[in-house]
Scaffold this motif. Sequence first.
Motif, PDB file in Angstrom:
ATOM      1  N   LEU A   1      -7.919  -3.365   1.466  1.00  0.00           N
ATOM      2  CA  LEU A   1      -8.604  -2.080   1.482  1.00  0.00           C
ATOM      3  C   LEU A   1      -9.888  -2.044   2.348  1.00  0.00           C
ATOM      4  O   LEU A   1     -10.077  -0.823   2.999  1.00  0.00           O
ATOM      5  CB  LEU A   1      -9.015  -1.768   0.040  1.00  0.00           C
ATOM      6  CG  LEU A   1      -9.403  -0.504  -0.714  1.00  0.00           C
ATOM      7  CD1 LEU A   1      -7.981   0.455  -0.344  1.00  0.00           C
ATOM      8  CD2 LEU A   1      -9.876  -0.489  -1.954  1.00  0.00           C
TER       9      LEU A   1
ATOM     10  N   LYS B   1      -4.686  -2.155  -7.785  1.00  0.00           N
ATOM     11  CA  LYS B   1      -5.921  -2.479  -8.362  1.00  0.00           C
ATOM     12  C   LYS B   1      -6.299  -3.772  -8.435  1.00  0.00           C
ATOM     13  O   LYS B   1      -5.725  -4.590  -9.140  1.00  0.00           O
ATOM     14  CB  LYS B   1      -6.243  -1.917  -9.869  1.00  0.00           C
ATOM     15  CG  LYS B   1      -7.805  -1.654 -10.365  1.00  0.00           C
ATOM     16  CD  LYS B   1      -7.789  -0.823 -11.378  1.00  0.00           C
ATOM     17  CE  LYS B   1      -9.354  -0.749 -11.814  1.00  0.00           C
ATOM     18  NZ  LYS B   1     -10.027  -0.062 -10.924  1.00  0.00           N
TER      19      LYS B   1
ATOM     20  N   MET C   1       0.885  -1.029   0.054  1.00  0.00           N
ATOM     21  CA  MET C   1       0.164   0.045   0.031  1.00  0.00           C
ATOM     22  C   MET C   1       0.776   1.148  -0.088  1.00  0.00           C
ATOM     23  O   MET C   1       2.029   1.088   0.152  1.00  0.00           O
ATOM     24  CB  MET C   1      -0.926  -0.028   1.371  1.00  0.00           C
ATOM     25  CG  MET C   1      -0.197   0.314   2.533  1.00  0.00           C
ATOM     26  SD  MET C   1      -1.331   0.274   3.873  1.00  0.00           S
ATOM     27  CE  MET C   1      -1.298  -1.567   4.353  1.00  0.00           C
TER      28      MET C   1
ATOM     29  N   ASP D   1      -6.534   1.002  -6.628  1.00  0.00           N
ATOM     30  CA  ASP D   1      -7.790   1.313  -5.720  1.00  0.00           C
ATOM     31  C   ASP D   1      -7.456   2.257  -4.564  1.00  0.00           C
ATOM     32  O   ASP D   1      -6.201   1.992  -4.049  1.00  0.00           O
ATOM     33  CB  ASP D   1      -8.051  -0.214  -5.470  1.00  0.00           C
ATOM     34  CG  ASP D   1      -8.763  -0.894  -6.481  1.00  0.00           C
ATOM     35  OD1 ASP D   1      -9.188  -0.435  -7.360  1.00  0.00           O
ATOM     36  OD2 ASP D   1      -8.561  -2.344  -6.327  1.00  0.00           O
ATOM     37  N   PHE D   2      -8.406   3.175  -4.412  1.00  0.00           N
ATOM     38  CA  PHE D   2      -8.071   4.023  -3.378  1.00  0.00           C
ATOM     39  C   PHE D   2      -8.914   3.934  -2.101  1.00  0.00           C
ATOM     40  O   PHE D   2     -10.057   3.330  -2.245  1.00  0.00           O
ATOM     41  CB  PHE D   2      -8.201   5.463  -3.868  1.00  0.00           C
ATOM     42  CG  PHE D   2      -7.123   6.037  -4.541  1.00  0.00           C
ATOM     43  CD1 PHE D   2      -5.931   6.658  -3.774  1.00  0.00           C
ATOM     44  CD2 PHE D   2      -6.847   5.955  -5.953  1.00  0.00           C
ATOM     45  CE1 PHE D   2      -4.938   7.104  -4.544  1.00  0.00           C
ATOM     46  CE2 PHE D   2      -5.943   6.440  -6.589  1.00  0.00           C
ATOM     47  CZ  PHE D   2      -5.105   6.944  -5.993  1.00  0.00           C
ATOM     48  N   SER D   3      -8.530   4.138  -1.085  1.00  0.00           N
ATOM     49  CA  SER D   3      -9.485   4.133   0.308  1.00  0.00           C
ATOM     50  C   SER D   3     -10.394   5.418   0.121  1.00  0.00           C
ATOM     51  O   SER D   3     -10.235   6.226  -0.840  1.00  0.00           O
ATOM     52  CB  SER D   3      -8.582   4.274   1.444  1.00  0.00           C
ATOM     53  OG  SER D   3      -8.069   5.639   1.354  1.00  0.00           O
TER      54      SER D   3
ATOM     55  N   ILE E   1      -8.332  -1.015   5.880  1.00  0.00           N
ATOM     56  CA  ILE E   1      -8.037   0.655   5.787  1.00  0.00           C
ATOM     57  C   ILE E   1      -9.152   1.014   5.976  1.00  0.00           C
ATOM     58  O   ILE E   1      -9.236   2.073   6.818  1.00  0.00           O
ATOM     59  CB  ILE E   1      -7.245   0.579   4.453  1.00  0.00           C
ATOM     60  CG1 ILE E   1      -5.806   0.117   4.618  1.00  0.00           C
ATOM     61  CG2 ILE E   1      -7.212   2.324   4.521  1.00  0.00           C
ATOM     62  CD1 ILE E   1      -5.240   0.189   3.238  1.00  0.00           C
ATOM     63  N   ASN E   2     -10.369   1.064   5.184  1.00  0.00           N
ATOM     64  CA  ASN E   2     -11.590   1.870   5.218  1.00  0.00           C
ATOM     65  C   ASN E   2     -12.077   1.693   6.768  1.00  0.00           C
ATOM     66  O   ASN E   2     -12.680   2.571   7.169  1.00  0.00           O
ATOM     67  CB  ASN E   2     -12.435   1.540   4.214  1.00  0.00           C
ATOM     68  CG  ASN E   2     -11.973   2.121   2.840  1.00  0.00           C
ATOM     69  OD1 ASN E   2     -11.444   3.148   2.769  1.00  0.00           O
ATOM     70  ND2 ASN E   2     -12.351   1.412   1.713  1.00  0.00           N
TER      71      ASN E   2
ATOM     72  N   ALA F   1      -3.428   4.292  -1.140  1.00  0.00           N
ATOM     73  CA  ALA F   1      -3.452   3.402  -2.399  1.00  0.00           C
ATOM     74  C   ALA F   1      -3.004   1.821  -2.159  1.00  0.00           C
ATOM     75  O   ALA F   1      -2.232   1.561  -1.636  1.00  0.00           O
ATOM     76  CB  ALA F   1      -2.916   4.156  -3.541  1.00  0.00           C
ATOM     77  N   VAL F   2      -3.793   1.029  -2.962  1.00  0.00           N
ATOM     78  CA  VAL F   2      -3.453  -0.383  -3.113  1.00  0.00           C
ATOM     79  C   VAL F   2      -3.286  -0.638  -4.676  1.00  0.00           C
ATOM     80  O   VAL F   2      -4.140   0.252  -5.656  1.00  0.00           O
ATOM     81  CB  VAL F   2      -4.105  -1.295  -2.372  1.00  0.00           C
ATOM     82  CG1 VAL F   2      -4.042  -0.955  -0.879  1.00  0.00           C
ATOM     83  CG2 VAL F   2      -5.568  -1.593  -2.931  1.00  0.00           C
TER      84      VAL F   2
ATOM     85  N   GLN G   1      -5.712  -6.260  -3.554  1.00  0.00           N
ATOM     86  CA  GLN G   1      -6.035  -6.139  -2.216  1.00  0.00           C
ATOM     87  C   GLN G   1      -7.236  -5.734  -1.488  1.00  0.00           C
ATOM     88  O   GLN G   1      -7.232  -4.760  -0.928  1.00  0.00           O
ATOM     89  CB  GLN G   1      -4.783  -4.922  -1.712  1.00  0.00           C
ATOM     90  CG  GLN G   1      -3.398  -5.443  -2.127  1.00  0.00           C
ATOM     91  CD  GLN G   1      -2.603  -6.456  -1.189  1.00  0.00           C
ATOM     92  OE1 GLN G   1      -3.535  -7.195  -0.215  1.00  0.00           O
ATOM     93  NE2 GLN G   1      -1.429  -6.518  -1.038  1.00  0.00           N
ATOM     94  N   ASP G   2      -8.276  -6.403  -2.093  1.00  0.00           N
ATOM     95  CA  ASP G   2      -9.639  -6.088  -1.592  1.00  0.00           C
ATOM     96  C   ASP G   2      -9.842  -5.918  -0.105  1.00  0.00           C
ATOM     97  O   ASP G   2     -10.335  -5.228   0.629  1.00  0.00           O
ATOM     98  CB  ASP G   2     -10.711  -6.784  -2.273  1.00  0.00           C
ATOM     99  CG  ASP G   2     -10.644  -6.336  -3.856  1.00  0.00           C
ATOM    100  OD1 ASP G   2     -10.304  -5.463  -4.290  1.00  0.00           O
ATOM    101  OD2 ASP G   2     -11.273  -7.333  -4.582  1.00  0.00           O
TER     102      ASP G   2
END
Length: 269
Positions: free
Chosen positions: A243, A236, A108, A124-126, A246-247, A233-234, A239-240
């Motif tokens: 992520l 795309k 990340m 993919d972004f948080s 993180i959220n 960021a991770v 890293q679902d």
Amino acid sequence: MKKLSFFLVFLTLILIVAACSQQDSENEGGEGGSETEATVGNGEDDGVYMVGIDTTYPPFEFQKDGEYQGIDVELIQAIAEDQGFKIELQPMDFVGIIPALEEGELDMAIAGMSITDERKEILDFSDPYFDAGLALVTTKDDSEIGSLEDMDGKVIAVKSGTTGSKFVGENQEQYGYRIAYFEDSPSMFLEVANGHAQALVEDYPVIAYAITARDLELKAVGERLTDEKYGIAVLKGQQDELLGQINEGLRNLQENGTYDEIVKKYIEN
């Protein structure tokens, strides 16, 4: 008859031993394959996620007395603690962070990275964790420059690989300025302070902190040039689960007041 019975028993024992040996061999092969597969992904393998940061970016990331500090540093540490995973900070130039994510060297990144459609193609972004925006900056004694309209024929300094760099590149033809690119913010600040460039473009919270903390002879002029949001960021689609953690951690910190405490430590509202 007894000889035949003995032979059948002996043959049965041989077949049982052979079957057990083959089963053991298959199990060993399966375990070996699992070990190899488990080496994919830093965090999943050893419980430690590699986090890319840019330590030339106060108040979000910087190094002081040999320790990494800043909003981003404390925020990702607090998220990791909240979610029960471990992290290892990996400092690098901002321009190297996305390639490092693509190569699997990072899990990340948190580096004052603006969420953009272009970056969303590979990252993919948080959820956004900070509202930022670009500012035009000049020396304190400059009375000629108040906006991009005043930059015709002049030089704008900007940090390579940033949204500021993209912005000044896209608007160069319209406003007629020249561009000087730098790898770190301090060099960019010095370029303007020394008069080699007449202005710079930088994220507003970064330059506001730098002017106060370093007593720079600089000032932000005019309205913010853009409205941007920072995200963690991770890579795309890779890293679902991470992520999601993180959220969840970010929401928890915002709800319990930890997020506000971290931000206020570095930026006065």
